[in-house]
Design an enzyme around this catalytic site. Structure first.
Site, PDB file in Angstrom:
ATOM      1  N   ASP A 128      71.279 -19.875  35.479  1.00  0.00           N
ATOM      2  CA  ASP A 128      72.193 -20.199  34.384  1.00  0.00           C
ATOM      3  C   ASP A 128      71.491 -20.903  33.221  1.00  0.00           C
ATOM      4  O   ASP A 128      72.136 -21.560  32.412  1.00  0.00           O
ATOM      5  CB  ASP A 128      73.385 -21.023  34.895  1.00  0.00           C
ATOM      6  N   HIS A 151      45.686 -11.117  22.390  1.00  0.00           N
ATOM      7  CA  HIS A 151      46.978 -11.774  22.585  1.00  0.00           C
ATOM      8  C   HIS A 151      46.913 -12.831  23.682  1.00  0.00           C
ATOM      9  O   HIS A 151      47.844 -12.993  24.463  1.00  0.00           O
ATOM     10  CB  HIS A 151      48.075 -10.741  22.890  1.00  0.00           C
ATOM     11  N   ASP A 207      45.808 -19.403  16.698  1.00  0.00           N
ATOM     12  CA  ASP A 207      46.723 -18.566  15.916  1.00  0.00           C
ATOM     13  C   ASP A 207      48.111 -19.115  16.166  1.00  0.00           C
ATOM     14  O   ASP A 207      48.670 -18.923  17.255  1.00  0.00           O
ATOM     15  CB  ASP A 207      46.591 -17.104  16.363  1.00  0.00           C
ATOM     16  N   ASP A 255      52.297 -17.802   9.743  1.00  0.00           N
ATOM     17  CA  ASP A 255      51.362 -17.182  10.693  1.00  0.00           C
ATOM     18  C   ASP A 255      49.938 -17.481  10.227  1.00  0.00           C
ATOM     19  O   ASP A 255      49.458 -16.867   9.279  1.00  0.00           O
ATOM     20  CB  ASP A 255      51.651 -15.667  10.703  1.00  0.00           C
ATOM     21  N   HIS A 290      41.821  -4.319  15.150  1.00  0.00           N
ATOM     22  CA  HIS A 290      43.216  -4.398  14.681  1.00  0.00           C
ATOM     23  C   HIS A 290      43.261  -4.261  13.161  1.00  0.00           C
ATOM     24  O   HIS A 290      42.228  -4.233  12.500  1.00  0.00           O
ATOM     25  CB  HIS A 290      43.881  -5.711  15.138  1.00  0.00           C
ATOM     26  N   HIS A 342      50.138  -7.691   8.157  1.00  0.00           N
ATOM     27  CA  HIS A 342      51.484  -7.163   8.367  1.00  0.00           C
ATOM     28  C   HIS A 342      52.409  -7.898   7.415  1.00  0.00           C
ATOM     29  O   HIS A 342      52.066  -8.967   6.899  1.00  0.00           O
ATOM     30  CB  HIS A 342      51.923  -7.372   9.825  1.00  0.00           C
ATOM     31  N   HIS A 385      56.267 -10.128  12.419  1.00  0.00           N
ATOM     32  CA  HIS A 385      55.893  -8.775  11.984  1.00  0.00           C
ATOM     33  C   HIS A 385      57.151  -8.247  11.304  1.00  0.00           C
ATOM     34  O   HIS A 385      58.022  -7.681  11.941  1.00  0.00           O
ATOM     35  CB  HIS A 385      55.461  -7.906  13.167  1.00  0.00           C
ATOM     36  N   GLU A 437      44.289 -11.059   7.754  1.00  0.00           N
ATOM     37  CA  GLU A 437      43.745 -11.638   8.973  1.00  0.00           C
ATOM     38  C   GLU A 437      42.631 -10.824   9.613  1.00  0.00           C
ATOM     39  O   GLU A 437      42.766 -10.352  10.745  1.00  0.00           O
ATOM     40  CB  GLU A 437      44.863 -11.864   9.987  1.00  0.00           C
ATOM     41  N   TYR A 470      35.370  -9.685  17.133  1.00  0.00           N
ATOM     42  CA  TYR A 470      35.471 -10.038  18.553  1.00  0.00           C
ATOM     43  C   TYR A 470      34.302  -9.396  19.273  1.00  0.00           C
ATOM     44  O   TYR A 470      34.253  -8.168  19.396  1.00  0.00           O
ATOM     45  CB  TYR A 470      36.816  -9.561  19.118  1.00  0.00           C
ATOM     46  N   ARG A 494      38.867 -15.138  14.053  1.00  0.00           N
ATOM     47  CA  ARG A 494      39.861 -14.543  13.142  1.00  0.00           C
ATOM     48  C   ARG A 494      40.239 -15.611  12.135  1.00  0.00           C
ATOM     49  O   ARG A 494      40.288 -16.801  12.476  1.00  0.00           O
ATOM     50  CB  ARG A 494      41.100 -14.047  13.901  1.00  0.00           C
ATOM     51  N   GLU A 542      43.242 -16.167   9.245  1.00  0.00           N
ATOM     52  CA  GLU A 542      44.503 -15.555   8.811  1.00  0.00           C
ATOM     53  C   GLU A 542      45.265 -16.465   7.855  1.00  0.00           C
ATOM     54  O   GLU A 542      45.489 -17.643   8.155  1.00  0.00           O
ATOM     55  CB  GLU A 542      45.384 -15.270  10.042  1.00  0.00           C
TER      56      GLU A 542
HETATM   57  N1  GLY Z   1      50.268 -14.117  15.399  1.00  0.00           N
HETATM   58  C1  GLY Z   1      50.637 -12.783  15.343  1.00  0.00           C
HETATM   59  C2  GLY Z   1      49.814 -12.039  14.400  1.00  0.00           C
HETATM   60  O1  GLY Z   1      48.870 -12.581  13.876  1.00  0.00           O
HETATM   61  O2  GLY Z   1      50.101 -10.920  14.091  1.00  0.00           O
HETATM   62 MN    MN Z   2      49.527 -12.146  11.852  1.00  0.00          MN
HETATM   63 MN    MN Z   3      48.653 -14.722  13.681  1.00  0.00          MN
END
Ligand code: GLY
Ligand code: MN
Ligand code: MN
Length: 436
Positions: free
Chosen positions: A36, A239, A256, A267, A346, A350, A357, A380, A384, A401, A403
């Protein structure tokens, strides 16, 4: 105090884009986590965009035409439940406070909807997100169809509600930009706090706690997505959210993390040295990613395309991979064959908004879309480098990274997240000021 004119304006714009017909926009259901206990409630982004209303169990109906109308269905006042679960507006107060033309009890949804659907040419809805909701919509449609002999016409067309709304959400209005700027500022502060808490021997989750502390301390309701706090080679897992490793002297730490403030996401990614000082090899890769990000950000401006920042980043990174001895071949060939994807797999960003996103197409009629003032995107790039054949030892296990959140402005762009230290010197200076 909620400025209801913003939401009224958005509903009027939606009605104008629909031209005719009826839109049905439910908010998100509450979701059980276990037995619950529920997940923290988060309204549906489309519903919130049009209403500003945050309670669960609510549906917005917009009727387009010469005299557009918007109707809210929401929970009734219930003094006994309110003792347990907190305040509910109830239809009368919600109508007044949020500026709807009508409001009714959510319990009357099943009785009301077939009447509202009758004689509307088009139903704007979104099918496929929630099968229980889809079944209800089909049920109401069938109820209207069953009445045809009484002279009632059922909608003949069903259109995707998200198509007009995605285009609206893609261009942020002044109110949205103001909230996103605040969200970006809180997240930048959280990164600064995390940088100051970082040192060898700390656990990744301790740094995550610093981020969450700053988000909530500043009034942000939640993280916009699960924070990634990845020490050393964990940063090569894109991720990574386990966040339970121990930070090692000499490693990098990739963070991140961004907060959600009043529905809007931020982000940010920063990559920092655990001990406060980049090594020579780390600096080589870091400067490359930073240069790629600078090139990508420089490509953000009105009239450019969505693809240009990505192409700019890829070009810088691919050349860097050659220079660092990670790839061999000509630059054009590495770009052409996408060999760079071994270390950069990647895309460069976005859309960002109510969803991390965010809503909005990236292509129009097969062409990358043109950037316009009011769009917000992330930039971003990363690199890697997993240990493996042909990878120089000094780079193995390095994940970086960087961003930022970038608003397209009439004259170019504005980096909303620039308060988070980013250059090698700025990061090292900021980390030097840590209290032990
Ligand atoms: N933190 C999600 C992205 O960078 O897309
Ligand atoms: Mn992002
Ligand atoms: Mn991010």
């Amino acid at each position: 105090m909620i400025d209801i004119s913003i939401y009224r304006r958005r509903r009027a714009l939606l009605a104008a884009r629909m031209q005719s017909g009826i839109a049905i926009v439910p908010t998100a259901p509450e979701r059980t986590r276990n037995r619950d206990s529920h997940y923290p409630y988060r309204f549906d982004s489309y519903f919130y965009y049009l209403t500003g209303f945050r309670e669960p169990e609510a549906v917005l109906v917009v009727i387009a035409g010469a005299q557009p109308r918007s109707i809210l269905l929401c929970r009734d006042k219930d003094p006994e439940r309110e003792v347990w679960d907190g305040f509910r507006h109830g239809p009368a107060a919600a109508q007044e406070r949020f500026g709807f033309d009508e409001a009714h009890s959510i319990n009357s949804l099943g009785a009301l909807l077939p009447d509202l659907l009758a004689n509307q040419p088009t139903l704007f809805g979104h099918l496929g997100a929630d099968s229980a909701w889809d079944a209800r919509m089909i049920g109401w449609l069938n109820e209207v169809r069953a009445r045809v002999r009484t002279g009632v016409a059922a909608p003949r067309e069903i259109e995707d509600l998200h198509a007009p709304l995605d285009e609206m959400r893609l261009i942020k209005d002044a109110e949205e930009i103001a909230v996103m700027r605040r969200a970006a500022g809180i997240s930048a502060d959280a990164h600064r706090r995390a940088m100051r808490a970082t040192r060898p021997g700390r656990a990744e989750y301790e740094i995550e706690a610093e981020l969450l502390h700053e988000f909530r301390r500043c009034g942000a309701q939640a993280p916009a997505y699960t924070s990634i706090v990845a020490g050393g080679a964990n940063a090569c897992v894109l991720h990574y959210v386990q966040n339970d490793g121990v930070l090692a002297d000499g490693d990098l730490l990739l963070i991140d993390a961004g907060c959600e403030l009043d529905g809007y996401a931020s982000d940010i990614t920063r990559t920092i040295p655990v001990n406060g000082k980049f090594s020579g090899a780390q600096k080589e890769v870091y400067q490359l990613v930073l240069a790629a990000q600078a090139a990508a950000i420089a490509a953000v401006g009105p009239g450019g395309t969505w693809q240009q920042p990505h192409e700019a980043a890829v070009r810088v990174l691919a050349q860097g991979f050659i220079d660092l001895g990670l790839l061999s071949g000509s630059l054009d060939q590495i770009i052409e064959t996408e060999a760079y994807r071994k270390f950069y797999m990647h895309r460069t960003g976005h859309w960002l908004g109510l969803d991390v996103h965010d809503a909005g197409d990236y292509k129009h009629d097969g062409q990358w879309r043109t950037l316009q003032p009011g769009m917000v995107l992330t930039v971003e790039p990363g690199c890697y480098i997993r240990a493996g054949e042909g990878v120089p030892e000094k780079f193995a296990g390095t994940g970086i990274r960087i961003e930022d959140d970038v608003l397209v402005t009439p004259s170019g762009h504005e980096v909303l997240t620039s308060a988070a230290p980013k250059s090698v010197a700025d990061i090292e200076d900021w980390m030097r000021s840590r209290h032990e």
